[in-house]
Motif scaffolding. Structure first.
Motif, PDB file in Angstrom:
ATOM      1  N   THR A  40       3.133  30.952  -1.238  1.00 29.88           N
ATOM      2  CA  THR A  40       2.336  31.789  -2.091  1.00 29.88           C
ATOM      3  C   THR A  40       1.958  32.985  -1.310  1.00 29.88           C
ATOM      4  O   THR A  40       1.263  32.904  -0.201  1.00 29.88           O
ATOM      5  CB  THR A  40       1.053  31.189  -2.670  1.00 29.88           C
ATOM      6  OG1 THR A  40       0.372  30.765  -1.403  1.00 29.88           O
ATOM      7  CG2 THR A  40       1.229  29.834  -3.396  1.00 29.88           C
ATOM      8  N   PRO A  41       1.879  34.290  -2.135  1.00 32.02           N
ATOM      9  CA  PRO A  41       1.332  35.310  -1.513  1.00 32.02           C
ATOM     10  C   PRO A  41      -0.288  34.969  -1.334  1.00 32.02           C
ATOM     11  O   PRO A  41      -0.685  34.004  -2.181  1.00 32.02           O
ATOM     12  CB  PRO A  41       1.595  36.388  -2.411  1.00 32.02           C
ATOM     13  CG  PRO A  41       2.050  35.822  -3.662  1.00 32.02           C
ATOM     14  CD  PRO A  41       2.462  34.277  -3.561  1.00 32.02           C
ATOM     15  N   VAL A  42      -0.912  35.840  -0.386  1.00 29.50           N
ATOM     16  CA  VAL A  42      -2.325  35.547  -0.386  1.00 29.50           C
ATOM     17  C   VAL A  42      -2.959  37.124  -0.597  1.00 29.50           C
ATOM     18  O   VAL A  42      -2.800  37.945  -0.100  1.00 29.50           O
ATOM     19  CB  VAL A  42      -2.651  35.189   1.118  1.00 29.50           C
ATOM     20  CG1 VAL A  42      -4.430  35.018   1.371  1.00 29.50           C
ATOM     21  CG2 VAL A  42      -1.897  33.797   1.504  1.00 29.50           C
ATOM     22  N   MET A  43      -3.933  36.971  -1.465  1.00 30.86           N
ATOM     23  CA  MET A  43      -5.007  38.052  -1.662  1.00 30.86           C
ATOM     24  C   MET A  43      -6.236  37.735  -0.917  1.00 30.86           C
ATOM     25  O   MET A  43      -6.752  36.504  -0.990  1.00 30.86           O
ATOM     26  CB  MET A  43      -5.279  38.163  -3.059  1.00 30.86           C
ATOM     27  CG  MET A  43      -6.129  39.264  -3.318  1.00 30.86           C
ATOM     28  SD  MET A  43      -7.007  39.299  -5.184  1.00 30.86           S
ATOM     29  CE  MET A  43      -5.797  40.275  -5.588  1.00 30.86           C
ATOM     30  N   LEU A  44      -6.789  38.594  -0.160  1.00 27.60           N
ATOM     31  CA  LEU A  44      -8.309  38.371   0.422  1.00 27.60           C
ATOM     32  C   LEU A  44      -9.170  39.400   0.056  1.00 27.60           C
ATOM     33  O   LEU A  44      -8.954  40.426  -0.142  1.00 27.60           O
ATOM     34  CB  LEU A  44      -8.005  38.679   2.182  1.00 27.60           C
ATOM     35  CG  LEU A  44      -9.108  38.839   2.960  1.00 27.60           C
ATOM     36  CD1 LEU A  44      -9.939  37.536   3.043  1.00 27.60           C
ATOM     37  CD2 LEU A  44      -9.029  39.569   4.305  1.00 27.60           C
ATOM     38  N   THR A  45     -10.246  38.804  -0.588  1.00 29.85           N
ATOM     39  CA  THR A  45     -11.292  39.711  -0.884  1.00 29.85           C
ATOM     40  C   THR A  45     -12.552  39.889   0.197  1.00 29.85           C
ATOM     41  O   THR A  45     -12.718  38.688   0.744  1.00 29.85           O
ATOM     42  CB  THR A  45     -11.809  39.128  -2.377  1.00 29.85           C
ATOM     43  OG1 THR A  45     -10.756  39.339  -3.262  1.00 29.85           O
ATOM     44  CG2 THR A  45     -13.146  40.207  -2.615  1.00 29.85           C
ATOM     45  N   ILE A  46     -12.654  40.995   0.457  1.00 26.08           N
ATOM     46  CA  ILE A  46     -13.790  41.071   1.452  1.00 26.08           C
ATOM     47  C   ILE A  46     -15.287  41.334   0.627  1.00 26.08           C
ATOM     48  O   ILE A  46     -15.355  42.414  -0.088  1.00 26.08           O
ATOM     49  CB  ILE A  46     -13.694  42.604   2.262  1.00 26.08           C
ATOM     50  CG1 ILE A  46     -12.245  42.397   3.195  1.00 26.08           C
ATOM     51  CG2 ILE A  46     -14.733  42.715   3.303  1.00 26.08           C
ATOM     52  CD1 ILE A  46     -11.802  43.761   3.523  1.00 26.08           C
ATOM     53  N   HIS A  47     -16.096  40.226   0.904  1.00 24.67           N
ATOM     54  CA  HIS A  47     -17.320  40.709  -0.062  1.00 24.67           C
ATOM     55  C   HIS A  47     -18.505  41.318   1.034  1.00 24.67           C
ATOM     56  O   HIS A  47     -19.291  41.865   0.431  1.00 24.67           O
ATOM     57  CB  HIS A  47     -18.098  39.264  -0.250  1.00 24.67           C
ATOM     58  CG  HIS A  47     -17.068  38.418  -1.261  1.00 24.67           C
ATOM     59  ND1 HIS A  47     -17.335  38.670  -2.579  1.00 24.67           N
ATOM     60  CD2 HIS A  47     -15.973  37.868  -1.135  1.00 24.67           C
ATOM     61  CE1 HIS A  47     -16.499  37.973  -3.225  1.00 24.67           C
ATOM     62  NE2 HIS A  47     -15.459  37.652  -2.302  1.00 24.67           N
ATOM     63  N   ASN A  48     -18.292  41.371   2.466  1.00 26.34           N
ATOM     64  CA  ASN A  48     -19.116  42.098   3.188  1.00 26.34           C
ATOM     65  C   ASN A  48     -18.615  42.189   4.580  1.00 26.34           C
ATOM     66  O   ASN A  48     -18.360  41.009   5.061  1.00 26.34           O
ATOM     67  CB  ASN A  48     -20.391  41.132   3.264  1.00 26.34           C
ATOM     68  CG  ASN A  48     -21.444  41.883   3.930  1.00 26.34           C
ATOM     69  OD1 ASN A  48     -21.292  42.951   4.761  1.00 26.34           O
ATOM     70  ND2 ASN A  48     -22.681  41.804   3.626  1.00 26.34           N
ATOM     71  N   LEU A  49     -18.080  43.420   4.899  1.00 29.22           N
ATOM     72  CA  LEU A  49     -17.618  43.666   6.076  1.00 29.22           C
ATOM     73  C   LEU A  49     -18.227  43.396   7.518  1.00 29.22           C
ATOM     74  O   LEU A  49     -17.657  43.125   8.468  1.00 29.22           O
ATOM     75  CB  LEU A  49     -16.985  45.090   6.268  1.00 29.22           C
ATOM     76  CG  LEU A  49     -15.830  45.487   7.137  1.00 29.22           C
ATOM     77  CD1 LEU A  49     -14.642  44.328   7.013  1.00 29.22           C
ATOM     78  CD2 LEU A  49     -15.626  47.010   7.266  1.00 29.22           C
ATOM     79  N   ALA A  50     -19.718  43.308   7.093  1.00 28.23           N
ATOM     80  CA  ALA A  50     -20.408  43.053   8.354  1.00 28.23           C
ATOM     81  C   ALA A  50     -20.367  41.675   8.928  1.00 28.23           C
ATOM     82  O   ALA A  50     -20.768  41.336   9.950  1.00 28.23           O
ATOM     83  CB  ALA A  50     -21.855  43.552   8.093  1.00 28.23           C
ATOM     84  N   TYR A  51     -19.765  40.903   8.270  1.00 31.76           N
ATOM     85  CA  TYR A  51     -19.658  39.304   8.529  1.00 31.76           C
ATOM     86  C   TYR A  51     -18.146  39.148   8.716  1.00 31.76           C
ATOM     87  O   TYR A  51     -17.533  39.041   8.107  1.00 31.76           O
ATOM     88  CB  TYR A  51     -20.328  38.475   7.582  1.00 31.76           C
ATOM     89  CG  TYR A  51     -21.804  38.547   7.197  1.00 31.76           C
ATOM     90  CD1 TYR A  51     -22.745  37.934   8.074  1.00 31.76           C
ATOM     91  CD2 TYR A  51     -22.142  39.391   6.177  1.00 31.76           C
ATOM     92  CE1 TYR A  51     -24.075  38.168   7.884  1.00 31.76           C
ATOM     93  CE2 TYR A  51     -23.597  39.736   6.201  1.00 31.76           C
ATOM     94  CZ  TYR A  51     -24.515  39.083   6.790  1.00 31.76           C
ATOM     95  OH  TYR A  51     -25.841  39.228   6.757  1.00 31.76           O
ATOM     96  N   GLN A  52     -17.850  38.789  10.090  1.00 29.11           N
ATOM     97  CA  GLN A  52     -16.256  38.815  10.645  1.00 29.11           C
ATOM     98  C   GLN A  52     -15.786  37.562  10.768  1.00 29.11           C
ATOM     99  O   GLN A  52     -14.722  37.350  11.036  1.00 29.11           O
ATOM    100  CB  GLN A  52     -16.072  39.988  11.531  1.00 29.11           C
ATOM    101  CG  GLN A  52     -16.385  41.502  10.726  1.00 29.11           C
ATOM    102  CD  GLN A  52     -16.140  42.561  11.812  1.00 29.11           C
ATOM    103  OE1 GLN A  52     -15.273  42.597  12.865  1.00 29.11           O
ATOM    104  NE2 GLN A  52     -16.128  43.867  11.175  1.00 29.11           N
TER     105      GLN A  52
END
Ligand code: ADP
Length: 481
Positions: free
Chosen positions: A162-174
């Motif tokens: 499957t292709p993968v979508m990534l959602t970033i809810h907060n870039l400060a937590y890596q």
């Protein structure tokens, strides 16, 4: 479409912040629109006791994790038609008092916990009989998913991965860990390089996801632009600019079935834009509950927040010190950093007739504060989306926000459009600027027709999930091609 989500938090089963609300509302909307939705999430301590409807799923998995193998079982529940939640039952990793940390310290094995979780989600994506067409994963906890999927495609015979979508809810937590944690992924060592998962010699799970996901979203259009700048990029702005053609900002919606003032079980008194008496009753009830002088006429400011640097708590206390000489009250519900808790408690001790602070996490009280207050303060340093300002609007509580990220995208200040203003914005990150905005709020409070107009517009503003879910569907469609 057939979509499988992987998330470390899912309301109402587990929640530390907006991630849990967002994934719950998005999946519910997708299922209601007739799509097949699966959600993979950890079985944390207490979930089975609180939700006895969970049932065992006939599925056992044993997956490599570095040099060892780890097994898990799956529990499922179908809260709405078309949606199945798969709880990953791995007691060694998830049967603990906290989700990510305990007594203020992160769990030392968080890399192992969430790499294992990511592998479990991929295992389900690959083998579930209903054949998910796209994986939608969230934040650093699932950042390695795109690379792990790629590995299965290239070396383990998953031709139709499957292709993968990534959602970033907060870039400060890596999700940054010592480099040797990469071995837990069982990926080729050559895949650990500065173009993917390596970040100044360490493992950075979110970076890996940003570098390799098929499509990336974040939770507001303005935040999508901000994270490509050095100021907000948390060291990843260069990579994000490099991937700009697959980065999209999609403003989160609000689950109005939950966050409403007309049928809400958390509220003693219900109300509507044209019948605000109930709002005033909620206000006096909250004043009583929190031990403040009961007075329907005094302007009441409120806040419900994680007590973290991001949220601008360091502006709140000095701005309130400046403002508390005036007739007003302030209530806050929050938990987080000890030094913010202490300075807020000290403020309340010095102003017992004006300030009430509740430290803790309390869903019901968060609704009562939203409903009772006249103004809601969100002086965030940065804010990917922010949900409380949108809840406030629906509750007729005027948001006072710093113009950043989703706060800027969802609130209209009079200087932008007098006829459509719903809140008060300030730009400079300073206590003086926040206090200035609060003075504007007091002036508005004294002008009843204007106050009513702000409230009515806010209560009518529509951030329902329909629009947001359609945008996600569109993006799933492009990535599936
Ligand atoms: P973030 O995810 O950065 O914490 P959001 O505004 O996106 O911020 O979402 C925060 C969510 O968590 C909201 O639903 C808010 O009401 C809730 N919340 C935050 N702190 C508390 C608390 N102490 N008690 C109850 N709910 C809280």
């Amino acid at each position: 479409m057939r979509i499988l989500m992987a998330t470390s938090e899912f309301h109402p089963y587990s929640k530390t912040g907006g991630l849990a609300d967002m994934v719950a509302a998005l999946t519910k909307t997708l299922a209601q629109k007739g799509h097949r939705v699966g959600v993979v999430t950890p079985l944390y301590r207490g979930i089975r006791e609180k939700f006895p409807e969970l049932r065992p799923f006939d599925w056992q998995m044993t997956l490599p994790l570095g040099g060892s193998h780890v097994s898990a079982r799956i529990w499922i529940v179908e809260p709405v038609a078309g949606m199945t939640i798969y709880f990953v039952d791995q007691p060694g990793f998830f049967d603990r008092p906290g989700i990510y940390n305990e007594n203020g310290a992160d769990y030392a094995d968080n890399a192992a916990r969430f790499i294992f979780f990511s592998k479990a989600a991929i295992h389900l994506a690959r083998y579930l009989p209903w054949g998910p067409q796209v994986m939608h994963v969230h934040d650093w906890q699932t950042g390695l998913v795109p690379m792990l999927v790629q590995q299965q495609r290239l070396a383990e015979g998953w031709g139709k991965a499957t292709p993968v979508m990534l959602t970033i809810h907060n870039l400060a937590y890596q999700g940054i860990f010592a480099a040797d944690a990469f071995a837990l992924a069982n990926l080729p060592a050559s895949w650990f390089n500065p173009g993917t998962a390596e970040f100044h010699g360490a493992l950075n799970m979110l970076k890996a996801g940003i570098a390799t996901a098929d499509v990336i979203t974040t939770v507001s259009p303005r935040y999508a632009r901000e994270i490509m700048t050095e100021e907000f990029g948390c060291g990843l702005d260069g990579l994000l600019r490099h991937r700009a053609d697959v980065v999209h900002g999609v403003l989160n919606g609000v689950d109005y079935e939950e966050w409403n003032t007309t049928t809400n079980p958390h509220l003693k008194f219900h109300y509507r834009a044209d019948q605000l008496a109930g709002k005033t009753r909620n206000k006096t009830a909250l004043q009583k509950e929190l031990g403040l002088p009961v007075n329907p006429r005094v302007p009441l400011f409120g806040s419900v927040t994680r007590l973290a640097e991001q949220k601008g708590v360091d502006l709140l206390v000095p701005a309130l010190e400046e403002m508390l000489g005036r007739p007003m009250q302030f209530v806050l519900l929050g938990s987080g950093d000890g030094h913010y808790e202490r300075s807020l408690r000290s403020l309340a001790r010095r102003h017992p007739d004006k300030v009430a602070i509740r430290i803790g996490y309390d869903q019901g009280l968060s609704h009562r504060i939203e409903a009772a207050c006249d103004f809601f303060l969100m002086p965030s340093r940065f804010e990917p989306c922010g949900l409380n300002q949108m809840y406030s609007l629906r509750y007729g509580t005027i948001p006072i926000v710093r113009a950043t990220g989703g706060l800027d995208d969802s609130v209209v200040d009079p200087s932008e459009n007098q006829q459509e203003a719903t809140g008060i914005k300030f730009t400079e990150y300073s206590a003086a600027a926040l206090a200035h905005a609060m003075r504007k709020a007091l002036a508005l409070y004294a002008t009843k027709p204007a106050l009513r107009a702000f409230r009515e517009r806010g209560m009518k503003a529509d951030f329902s999930w329909e629009t947001t879910a359609n945008r996600y569907l569109q993006l799933y469609g492009t990535v599936m091609k």
